[in-house]
Write a protein that holds these residues in place. Structure first.
Motif, mmCIF file in Angstrom:
data_model
loop_
_atom_site.group_PDB
_atom_site.id
_atom_site.type_symbol
_atom_site.label_atom_id
_atom_site.label_comp_id
_atom_site.label_asym_id
_atom_site.label_seq_id
_atom_site.Cartn_x
_atom_site.Cartn_y
_atom_site.Cartn_z
ATOM 1 N N SER A 258 -63.173 23.240 4.387
ATOM 2 C CA SER A 258 -62.309 22.115 4.726
ATOM 3 C C SER A 258 -61.578 22.343 6.036
ATOM 4 O O SER A 258 -61.077 23.433 6.310
ATOM 5 C CB SER A 258 -61.280 21.907 3.596
ATOM 6 N N SER A 259 -61.528 21.287 6.840
ATOM 7 C CA SER A 259 -60.721 21.295 8.064
ATOM 8 C C SER A 259 -60.445 19.843 8.418
ATOM 9 O O SER A 259 -61.337 19.005 8.319
ATOM 10 C CB SER A 259 -61.486 21.994 9.191
ATOM 11 N N GLY A 260 -59.228 19.545 8.811
ATOM 12 C CA GLY A 260 -58.891 18.166 9.167
ATOM 13 C C GLY A 260 -59.190 17.220 8.007
ATOM 14 O O GLY A 260 -59.047 17.581 6.838
ATOM 15 N N TRP A 261 -59.630 16.024 8.357
ATOM 16 C CA TRP A 261 -59.896 15.015 7.338
ATOM 17 C C TRP A 261 -61.261 14.390 7.574
ATOM 18 O O TRP A 261 -61.731 14.336 8.708
ATOM 19 C CB TRP A 261 -58.831 13.923 7.392
ATOM 20 N N VAL A 262 -61.870 13.894 6.510
ATOM 21 C CA VAL A 262 -63.152 13.195 6.655
ATOM 22 C C VAL A 262 -63.057 11.835 5.982
ATOM 23 O O VAL A 262 -62.122 11.553 5.236
ATOM 24 C CB VAL A 262 -64.324 14.005 6.036
ATOM 25 N N GLU B 74 -67.116 15.514 10.712
ATOM 26 C CA GLU B 74 -66.681 14.361 11.499
ATOM 27 C C GLU B 74 -66.485 14.857 12.928
ATOM 28 O O GLU B 74 -65.696 15.769 13.175
ATOM 29 C CB GLU B 74 -65.350 13.820 10.967
ATOM 30 N N ARG C 209 -63.410 16.977 14.203
ATOM 31 C CA ARG C 209 -62.086 16.527 13.777
ATOM 32 C C ARG C 209 -61.913 16.650 12.269
ATOM 33 O O ARG C 209 -60.789 16.629 11.766
ATOM 34 C CB ARG C 209 -61.819 15.101 14.232
ATOM 35 N N GLY C 210 -63.018 16.794 11.560
ATOM 36 C CA GLY C 210 -62.930 16.980 10.112
ATOM 37 C C GLY C 210 -64.190 17.645 9.589
ATOM 38 O O GLY C 210 -65.280 17.468 10.147
ATOM 39 N N LEU C 211 -64.026 18.438 8.541
ATOM 40 C CA LEU C 211 -65.144 19.182 7.965
ATOM 41 C C LEU C 211 -64.862 19.307 6.482
ATOM 42 O O LEU C 211 -63.739 19.634 6.093
ATOM 43 C CB LEU C 211 -65.190 20.561 8.629
ATOM 44 N N SER C 212 -65.855 19.029 5.646
ATOM 45 C CA SER C 212 -65.584 19.095 4.221
ATOM 46 C C SER C 212 -66.857 19.377 3.429
ATOM 47 O O SER C 212 -67.909 18.811 3.693
ATOM 48 C CB SER C 212 -64.970 17.775 3.752
ATOM 49 N N PRO D 183 -58.055 20.074 14.587
ATOM 50 C CA PRO D 183 -57.320 20.511 13.391
ATOM 51 C C PRO D 183 -56.543 21.808 13.629
ATOM 52 O O PRO D 183 -56.856 22.584 14.539
ATOM 53 C CB PRO D 183 -58.432 20.738 12.353
#
Lengths: 506, 506
Positions: free
Chosen positions: B343-347, A362, A340-343, B356
């Motif tokens: 980056s993808s979605g939110w963390v 995430e 759901r998230g990657l950073s 995402p």
């Protein structure tokens, strides 16, 4: 002889259809008569801010709910938790043999006022779509004359989930005023922390299980099938989540001086994540889907949901799908493993030419009854270790950095497990009758819904109570986002649904 | 006979050593005498804000540089570009046969004032390390009495790259006042956009190549070797960058409703990135390292750099390294493929339980002379296509979404290529002599530096002019970050280095 049998059969059929039509008309007429009152109740409850991240906002909501249950003859009780209390309402019916427990949540997602096309998301407004396809506000008083089923009321929680509770209260009043009292006791449990994951609900449900005791549980939350036809869902996936962090140099380093030398945590994360799934989006970790073996009967049940997959794909803009299941409904019968998230580092205007210090993924895992989350966590942890990682609970110390070539931090939590009730369970059969009375046909029946509901704690605490989700709102209601709304046609049919259920003998 | 030869040899050696000692003493004495003046010049130039993202700030810097070159007998010329001009200074020396072109950049990285431990990053302050290991400000006037080589001046660009230009100007004054004029003409080219990638430099260098003509080029920028010993570098890697975007659903979707069905762009990106490298961080795309075949001689040259790899690893906190090359220096002889951002979605606090809509990877590629960036781009594009992707220049249309199962956006740009000059080139041999005069020993010689410098446009435009980087500043100078500084010992030895070079007959 043959003729007379045929005649009798036809007569019987005709009489049955007449009775059915009569009942349908009654429900429709009564609902019509209570629609405006129902809008009043809806507007009333929507006018209270209800962000569960701001506990002060919940106080007025709790008081309103208690007052509205009590004036309908319910006794109420606050079930205390470490956060907001749950409110339990109980209405005993003389000579009733059974008890039905209804679940609603009264809290809502936060609002980002800038993105709402109205002054106050906590002041409901009525809108109709104009010729340009834009939602245009019209006076609430327009409803006094006549209304269009496609008009909508916009406000936070209009669909998720104050709308359904307002339908229930309206249906209750219609039932009582028309002397059609239910033949079962009713319990209502109101959750004020659903949108923050109901963290205090499992303990409370367990503590107060005697108070909550019932023969079945109906969850009034969530949207109908995309076709907007009457829909019930016999379960919902559970949910758990994992945050993974991989490590590169202690602080971000110049990519010229250290590229090709300092291991890149984003590449490490990419390689780890890539190792978990194949090109079709199926989890490749052995055992992940264990216990799920859909029989032909189950596949047939799933295929009765009238999905138009071409329409779904075109609606969300995907040319191809993952192939965890052969169809959309089948895909929901398996646990998911979703990033759901990657950073890592920075992107876009913020980009910096560095080897990042770390990378974060995430992950959320939607659960089905067959996928014990503890078991899945163990499988994933083993897989991570098999890729050469040393798993940490915290950021690495300098010593750990030097000792282990590959480090990863694991932060996992299980919110709640899935639940699933058989179609031929008592509520399944009973609800089917109520829907036929209300709509002249069976509802769309989903084996399990994709989204998660905090119902498994009830199922576990209340001796495997059969639980079914009664969905009423339009699926395009912008739930959780700006401009959440409820379609008037859905609000009215929701009242009718609640009335049909409350008046269906059990 | 043998005796007398030995005697003569010893006498000659002794005389030579005497001369050498004399020269060393002269350089040291003269430098000492000009140190305080040099600090004045440094503080003067550091007191002008110089963020190249804010062109207005550059005006005063340009004027200062022109004025300071002109009062030293230089003619100056602005080389106009689409952005800030380059400033070219030229000082002809009577009867000189050769011309040396010096490169400096005067702009600096942006400052984040909150993270600087001083009021104004554009007002230099003097600090010494206290007993607790913290940098503690002391009055600039402390320098009038005596000073410690380990004290530092903190200000933006103190090391990168105003410090070296101030050293050069100080050395120039010392040379002229002591009647030790160079025997070669001097050109100085000043770049005011280096920190934003010198986007306008290649065109200007090409346009003004007649003005820039010289026999060799010396780049005074960048830190010495970690050991802080005198260091020169015979090249620098070039740089190019790619931004990749993969696509999931058109807008982020509820992960319960669409997990297992809507392809996850973060998994897609992870799989794509993972396919590009092996576990040792080596690029697996065929041909990526073509043309790089280090000979034993080259390996020997590389091994002369006195790296303490244990120290490097411990300093940046990595227990293991990528294995692109067998040693740190070898790893810099290869092009890199670095994920600088993902980056993808939110963390974290922002996390949302979604599939995402897209995932972005920011990649930078450091180049060596053997790695033509166009060739590398073609190899990577082919690899991406081989993974089943349709490559786009822009976000996909709805039609493209439905047509192609796997979509990716490619945004690539090549900043500039690498350059590399042989150790036995004219500047290599000449600089060696200057360093022996200044320090009594040869400098550490790097075959190529990891970081990138916009020098290849000069090399290309000026008929393969041999270019060498003269590094002077301490490697722990916090270049680009908060609290950038220069160590006083390095500033003084930098003046001495510039003086030794300017006075070395060519």
């Amino acid at each position: 002889m043959k003729r007379s049998i045929l005649f009798i059969l036809l007569l019987a059929l005709s009489m049955q259809m007449h009775v059915l039509a009569q009942q349908q008309i009654d429900l429709e007429e009564v609902t019509d008569a209570y629609f405006l009152k129902g809008i009043g109740i809806l507007n009333d409850i929507l006018s209270m801010p209800n962000d569960s991240n701001i506990p002060e906002q919940l106080v007025a909501n709790i008081a309103w709910c208690e007052e509205n249950l009590e004036k309908r003859g319910y006794s109420t009780k606050q079930l205390q938790t470490d956060g907001a209390p749950l409110v339990l309402g109980f209405r005993e019916v003389p000579n009733a043999q059974k008890t039905v427990l209804f679940y609603f949540h009264i809290d809502g997602q936060p609002v980002d006022r800038k993105r709402w096309e109205q002054e106050d998301p906590y002041q409901p407004v009525l809108k109709k779509m104009n010729a340009q396809g834009k939602w245009e506000q019209i006076p609430m008083s327009s409803l006094s004359d006549d209304y269009d089923a496609d008009w909508r009321i916009f406000a936070r929680s209009s669909s998720d989930d104050k709308g359904p509770f307002a339908m229930f209260l309206t249906a209750w009043d219609a039932m009582v005023d028309n002397e059609m009292m239910s033949n079962f006791n009713v319990k209502v449990i109101l959750d004020f922390e659903e949108e923050i994951g109901s963290p205090n609900l499992p303990a409370a449900v367990n503590k107060y299980k005697e108070d909550l005791k019932a023969d079945m549980m109906l969850i009034m939350d969530g949207p109908r099938h995309l076709s907007n036809k009457p829909t019930i869902s016999f379960g919902a996936r559970g949910i758990s989540q994992i945050t993974l962090t991989t490590y590169g140099p202690r602080a971000a380093q110049h990519s010229g001086h250290y590229g090709n030398y300092a291991p890149n945590p984003a590449f490490r994360m990419a390689q780890l994540l890539a190792s978990m799934k194949d090109d079709d989006g199926r989890v490749t970790i052995p055992g992940y889907y264990d216990g799920i073996n859909l029989t032909q009967t189950e596949r047939d049940i799933l295929s009765q949901v009238p999905d138009d997959e071409g329409e779904i794909k075109s609606k969300i803009g995907i040319g191809t799908t993952d192939r965890v299941g052969g169809t959309y409904q089948e895909s929901l019968q398996y646990p998911s493993l979703n990033i759901r998230g990657l950073s890592s580092g920075w992107v876009g205007d913020e980009v910096r030419t560095i080897v990042p210090a770390d990378a974060t993924a995430e992950i959320d895992i939607r659960l089905v009854p067959e996928s014990d989350p503890e078991r899945l966590f163990a499988l994933i942890r083993k897989h991570v270790e098999d890729q050469g990682y040393h798993i940490l609970d915290d950021d690495p110390t300098d010593e750990e950095r030097m000792k282990y070539p590959k480090l990863i931090k694991w932060e996992g939590s299980i919110s709640y497990q899935a639940f699933r009730t058989p179609f031929d369970s008592e509520p399944g059969i009973w609800l089917n009758k109520a829907y036929i009375r209300a709509f002249g046909e069976e509802p769309i029946r989903k084996r399990i819904s994709g989204g998660s509901l905090p119902i498994s704690p009830f199922v576990e605490a209340l001796d495997n109570i059969p639980a079914v989700t009664v969905t009423t709102v339009n699926s395009d209601n912008n739930q959780h986002g700006p401009n959440e709304n409820i379609r008037l046609g859905n609000y009215k049919e929701g009242i009718k649904t609640a009335l049909a259920i409350l008046t269906q003998p059990l």
